[in-house]
Design a protein around this motif. Structure first.
Motif, PDB file in Angstrom:
ATOM      1  N   ASN A  94      48.315  13.530  57.078  1.00 21.07           N
ATOM      2  CA  ASN A  94      48.051  14.389  58.226  1.00 21.07           C
ATOM      3  C   ASN A  94      49.357  15.024  58.717  1.00 21.07           C
ATOM      4  O   ASN A  94      50.338  14.329  58.988  1.00 21.07           O
ATOM      5  CB  ASN A  94      47.406  13.571  59.351  1.00 21.07           C
ATOM      6  CG  ASN A  94      46.998  14.449  60.514  1.00 21.07           C
ATOM      7  OD1 ASN A  94      46.636  15.599  60.329  1.00 21.07           O
ATOM      8  ND2 ASN A  94      47.057  13.887  61.715  1.00 21.07           N
ATOM      9  N   GLY A  95      49.381  16.345  58.825  1.00 25.22           N
ATOM     10  CA  GLY A  95      50.562  17.052  59.300  1.00 25.22           C
ATOM     11  C   GLY A  95      51.612  17.293  58.226  1.00 25.22           C
ATOM     12  O   GLY A  95      52.700  17.791  58.529  1.00 25.22           O
ATOM     13  N   VAL A  96      51.314  16.944  56.963  1.00 18.83           N
ATOM     14  CA  VAL A  96      52.267  17.124  55.868  1.00 18.83           C
ATOM     15  C   VAL A  96      52.033  18.472  55.202  1.00 18.83           C
ATOM     16  O   VAL A  96      50.892  18.871  54.965  1.00 18.83           O
ATOM     17  CB  VAL A  96      52.099  15.987  54.830  1.00 18.83           C
ATOM     18  CG1 VAL A  96      53.002  16.214  53.625  1.00 18.83           C
ATOM     19  CG2 VAL A  96      52.419  14.645  55.473  1.00 18.83           C
ATOM     20  N   THR A  97      53.115  19.170  54.892  1.00 19.11           N
ATOM     21  CA  THR A  97      52.994  20.470  54.226  1.00 19.11           C
ATOM     22  C   THR A  97      52.636  20.280  52.754  1.00 19.11           C
ATOM     23  O   THR A  97      52.730  19.179  52.210  1.00 19.11           O
ATOM     24  CB  THR A  97      54.308  21.254  54.319  1.00 19.11           C
ATOM     25  OG1 THR A  97      55.328  20.546  53.592  1.00 19.11           O
ATOM     26  CG2 THR A  97      54.741  21.400  55.772  1.00 19.11           C
ATOM     27  N   GLU A  98      52.240  21.382  52.110  1.00 17.26           N
ATOM     28  CA  GLU A  98      51.880  21.324  50.692  1.00 17.26           C
ATOM     29  C   GLU A  98      53.068  20.876  49.836  1.00 17.26           C
ATOM     30  O   GLU A  98      52.918  20.093  48.897  1.00 17.26           O
ATOM     31  CB  GLU A  98      51.394  22.706  50.232  1.00 17.26           C
ATOM     32  CG  GLU A  98      50.837  22.734  48.822  1.00 17.26           C
ATOM     33  CD  GLU A  98      49.515  21.995  48.691  1.00 17.26           C
ATOM     34  OE1 GLU A  98      49.178  21.598  47.555  1.00 17.26           O
ATOM     35  OE2 GLU A  98      48.836  21.812  49.718  1.00 17.26           O
ATOM     36  N   GLU A  99      54.277  21.386  50.190  1.00 16.10           N
ATOM     37  CA  GLU A  99      55.474  21.016  49.433  1.00 16.10           C
ATOM     38  C   GLU A  99      55.785  19.530  49.594  1.00 16.10           C
ATOM     39  O   GLU A  99      56.144  18.834  48.633  1.00 16.10           O
ATOM     40  CB  GLU A  99      56.674  21.855  49.885  1.00 16.10           C
ATOM     41  CG  GLU A  99      56.590  23.330  49.514  1.00 16.10           C
ATOM     42  CD  GLU A  99      55.643  24.103  50.409  1.00 16.10           C
ATOM     43  OE1 GLU A  99      55.206  23.531  51.445  1.00 16.10           O
ATOM     44  OE2 GLU A  99      55.330  25.265  50.094  1.00 16.10           O
ATOM     45  N   GLU A 100      55.648  19.010  50.822  1.00 21.00           N
ATOM     46  CA  GLU A 100      55.902  17.584  51.066  1.00 21.00           C
ATOM     47  C   GLU A 100      54.871  16.711  50.345  1.00 21.00           C
ATOM     48  O   GLU A 100      55.199  15.632  49.838  1.00 21.00           O
ATOM     49  CB  GLU A 100      55.879  17.306  52.569  1.00 21.00           C
ATOM     50  CG  GLU A 100      57.062  17.920  53.314  1.00 21.00           C
ATOM     51  CD  GLU A 100      56.911  17.788  54.820  1.00 21.00           C
ATOM     52  OE1 GLU A 100      57.933  17.828  55.523  1.00 21.00           O
ATOM     53  OE2 GLU A 100      55.756  17.647  55.291  1.00 21.00           O
ATOM     54  N   PHE A 101      53.619  17.220  50.300  1.00 16.00           N
ATOM     55  CA  PHE A 101      52.572  16.484  49.597  1.00 16.00           C
ATOM     56  C   PHE A 101      52.890  16.378  48.106  1.00 16.00           C
ATOM     57  O   PHE A 101      52.804  15.308  47.512  1.00 16.00           O
ATOM     58  CB  PHE A 101      51.227  17.189  49.804  1.00 16.00           C
ATOM     59  CG  PHE A 101      50.097  16.594  49.022  1.00 16.00           C
ATOM     60  CD1 PHE A 101      49.467  15.435  49.444  1.00 16.00           C
ATOM     61  CD2 PHE A 101      49.674  17.200  47.844  1.00 16.00           C
ATOM     62  CE1 PHE A 101      48.434  14.883  48.717  1.00 16.00           C
ATOM     63  CE2 PHE A 101      48.637  16.649  47.109  1.00 16.00           C
ATOM     64  CZ  PHE A 101      48.006  15.495  47.545  1.00 16.00           C
ATOM     65  N   GLU A 102      53.294  17.491  47.474  1.00 21.25           N
ATOM     66  CA  GLU A 102      53.631  17.482  46.053  1.00 21.25           C
ATOM     67  C   GLU A 102      54.835  16.587  45.786  1.00 21.25           C
ATOM     68  O   GLU A 102      54.889  15.878  44.772  1.00 21.25           O
ATOM     69  CB  GLU A 102      53.915  18.913  45.575  1.00 21.25           C
ATOM     70  CG  GLU A 102      52.712  19.834  45.589  1.00 21.25           C
ATOM     71  CD  GLU A 102      51.645  19.414  44.597  1.00 21.25           C
ATOM     72  OE1 GLU A 102      51.983  18.684  43.644  1.00 21.25           O
ATOM     73  OE2 GLU A 102      50.482  19.809  44.772  1.00 21.25           O
ATOM     74  N   ALA A 103      55.823  16.606  46.704  1.00 22.52           N
ATOM     75  CA  ALA A 103      57.015  15.770  46.523  1.00 22.52           C
ATOM     76  C   ALA A 103      56.654  14.294  46.572  1.00 22.52           C
ATOM     77  O   ALA A 103      57.188  13.476  45.812  1.00 22.52           O
ATOM     78  CB  ALA A 103      58.054  16.107  47.594  1.00 22.52           C
ATOM     79  N   GLN A 104      55.719  13.947  47.468  1.00 24.56           N
ATOM     80  CA  GLN A 104      55.288  12.548  47.566  1.00 24.56           C
ATOM     81  C   GLN A 104      54.552  12.107  46.302  1.00 24.56           C
ATOM     82  O   GLN A 104      54.737  10.993  45.812  1.00 24.56           O
ATOM     83  CB  GLN A 104      54.383  12.373  48.789  1.00 24.56           C
ATOM     84  CG  GLN A 104      53.924  10.946  49.024  1.00 24.56           C
ATOM     85  CD  GLN A 104      55.077  10.006  49.307  1.00 24.56           C
ATOM     86  OE1 GLN A 104      55.959  10.320  50.102  1.00 24.56           O
ATOM     87  NE2 GLN A 104      55.076   8.847  48.658  1.00 24.56           N
TER      88      GLN A 104
END
Length: 208
Positions: A80-90
């Motif tokens: 929740n509240g995570v950007t698409e780039e942060e999601f892919e990095a995770q």
């Protein structure tokens, strides 16, 4: 029977059982020994189920009753509240258990190779850097230890015929025998080894 410990610890079986029951969870996930109240507003039931407060506070918990922990979990969104780039990095981190690989070689090593005029350390091996020729030649035959030793003494190969080994034997005897080298007896011990070696080979069934 009460057991005492010289350091003042209670090591009795009953005390151990009491320690083991603290904070234990049942099959449903409930902490049956919890004395907390449900933290949902207006609920006065026991809070036996824990849930993390946020993705950034996974070690800190709210405590709810069964119904309210289910409601909380249904609304839970780790991203929740995570950007698409942060999601892919995770996702990329999770693929390697959050242990990212490091580049090959450090800066000091790279500078050391550069002083030698080598940009890639693998270049020092030349064209064969990525080649594996494997084993060459025919594999060694399985022979008894005595026959293997005899071949070594006769300086012969295990793929030779008995006639070829006999020819090698005669050549060695000619070089080592005192009657053939002017009476020199310095090689008598070596001559005895060669004679012994031929005795092992001439009666062997391992050679044609």
């Amino acid at each position: 029977m009460t057991k005492t410990d010289p350091f003042g610890f209670d090591i009795s079986v009953s005390a151990d059982k009491k320690r083991r029951t603290r904070g234990r969870r049942g099959m449903s996930g409930a902490f049956e020994t919890s004395r907390r109240k449900c933290e949902h507003p207006g609920c006065d039931l026991d809070g036996q189920y824990r849930a993390p407060k946020s993705p950034d506070q996974l070690d800190e918990y709210f405590w709810f009753c069964k119904d309210h922990v289910r409601e909380y979990n249904l609304k839970w969104n780790f991203f929740n509240g995570v950007t698409e780039e942060e999601f892919e990095a995770q996702i990329d981190k999770d693929r390697v258990w959050d242990r990212q690989t490091q580049p090959f070689g450090n800066k000091d090593e790279q500078r050391a190779w550069a002083r030698l005029g080598v940009d890639d350390p693998h270049q020092v091996l030349g064209e064969n850097a990525t080649r594996n020729p494997g084993k060459t030649g025919t594999p060694a035959r399985r022979l008894p230890a005595t026959e293997r030793k005899a071949l070594e003494l006769l300086e012969a190969q295990d793929n030779w015929t008995k006639a070829e080994i006999r020819k090698q034997y005669k050549s060695l005897v000619k070089d080592l025998h005192p009657d053939m080298n002017g009476g020199n007896r310095a090689d008598e011990e070596r001559l005895q080894e060669v004679v012994w070696a031929w005795d092992q080979i001439k009666d062997s069934r391992s050679f044609k």
